[in-house]
Design an enzyme around this catalytic site. Sequence first.
Site, PDB file in Angstrom:
ATOM      1  N   ASP A  93       0.888  -1.178   0.000  1.00  0.00           N
ATOM      2  CA  ASP A  93       0.000   0.000   0.000  1.00  0.00           C
ATOM      3  C   ASP A  93       0.907   1.205   0.000  1.00  0.00           C
ATOM      4  O   ASP A  93       1.310   1.695   1.049  1.00  0.00           O
ATOM      5  CB  ASP A  93      -0.951   0.003   1.213  1.00  0.00           C
ATOM      6  CG  ASP A  93      -2.097  -0.953   1.034  1.00  0.00           C
ATOM      7  OD1 ASP A  93      -2.664  -0.962  -0.059  1.00  0.00           O
ATOM      8  OD2 ASP A  93      -2.427  -1.681   1.977  1.00  0.00           O
ATOM      9  N   THR A  94       1.143   1.694  -1.198  1.00  0.00           N
ATOM     10  CA  THR A  94       2.220   2.655  -1.368  1.00  0.00           C
ATOM     11  C   THR A  94       1.756   3.866  -2.161  1.00  0.00           C
ATOM     12  O   THR A  94       0.946   3.745  -3.074  1.00  0.00           O
ATOM     13  CB  THR A  94       3.389   1.986  -2.109  1.00  0.00           C
ATOM     14  OG1 THR A  94       3.739   0.778  -1.430  1.00  0.00           O
ATOM     15  CG2 THR A  94       4.595   2.905  -2.171  1.00  0.00           C
ATOM     16  N   VAL A  95       2.278   5.038  -1.799  1.00  0.00           N
ATOM     17  CA  VAL A  95       2.019   6.261  -2.533  1.00  0.00           C
ATOM     18  C   VAL A  95       3.347   6.824  -3.000  1.00  0.00           C
ATOM     19  O   VAL A  95       4.284   6.951  -2.207  1.00  0.00           O
ATOM     20  CB  VAL A  95       1.300   7.306  -1.650  1.00  0.00           C
ATOM     21  CG1 VAL A  95       1.152   8.624  -2.398  1.00  0.00           C
ATOM     22  CG2 VAL A  95      -0.072   6.775  -1.228  1.00  0.00           C
TER      23      VAL A  95
END
Length: 289
Positions: A93-95
């Site tokens: 879960d990466t931005v």
Amino acid sequence: MALGILQELEKTGVIRTFTEKDHNSAEYLHAVIEALRIGFADAAWFITDPTVVKVPYKDMISPSYLAERAKLFNPKKASNPLTHGSPAHNQCDTVYLATTDKEGNGCSFINSNFGGFGTCIIPKGCGFTLQNRGAGFSLDEKHPNVYAPGKRPYHTIIPAMITNPDDGTLHTVYGVMGGFMQPQGHVQVLLNMLAFKMNPQAALDAPRFCIGAGMPDAGNVFGTVYLEEGISEDAAKKLRLMEHDVEIVRGFERGLFGRGQVIRCHVEEGRVVYSAGSDPRGDGAAMPV
């Protein structure tokens, strides 16, 4: 390391210089896959907290060391990475976001929980969960990345920035999210721009491969080679003949090939010009503000 190994293989004539017609050919894919596998073999041992363990970064990207590692490459056959070892052992879960300004400055930024909702622990009064990057530690007491108090683990947070070698000015700000796909995506997107002369959007659009998949427990990058639909069946067939375990990935499952963002900077007629791209596999966007 993978880029350095490819450069060494080209310099010594083990592989030829790839042209635009070679993009995602079996020969090209085999070379990049194997170079990445060699790099990952070192990464599995050496990526650790450099404030706790001495990590020989400069030695690992030195021409002499890369030349030694390049000898492990077989142009005709997939190697068994588990036997690679390393000469250096002897001593989602990466931005992600990229931004630039009119002065030629850039920022490459990434933030991630790691697996799913991270630890699933929410600090009191806050609206976010704590990450679980501790999963990247080794429990082998002899391993440099062994779990220890106050120590940072091996992780896959890799915001990237490229500068021009002649004057250190900005060339590209980019990143490809996706766990262990990140360095693999970086290599492929960069080669798309440099070797195959693609603009940022085309470089992101092009089909990719991934060795190993999933997260957070997919540290085994030594197994299946996943090819994104769009890579030819002929290339897949030839890779299988070289003893690669190949699977074609289609539809929404293509998310395992990462989600990237790119801003490219160059000077044209004395002015700084920017071009950008956003990965069609994700929900980002490229825009001027």
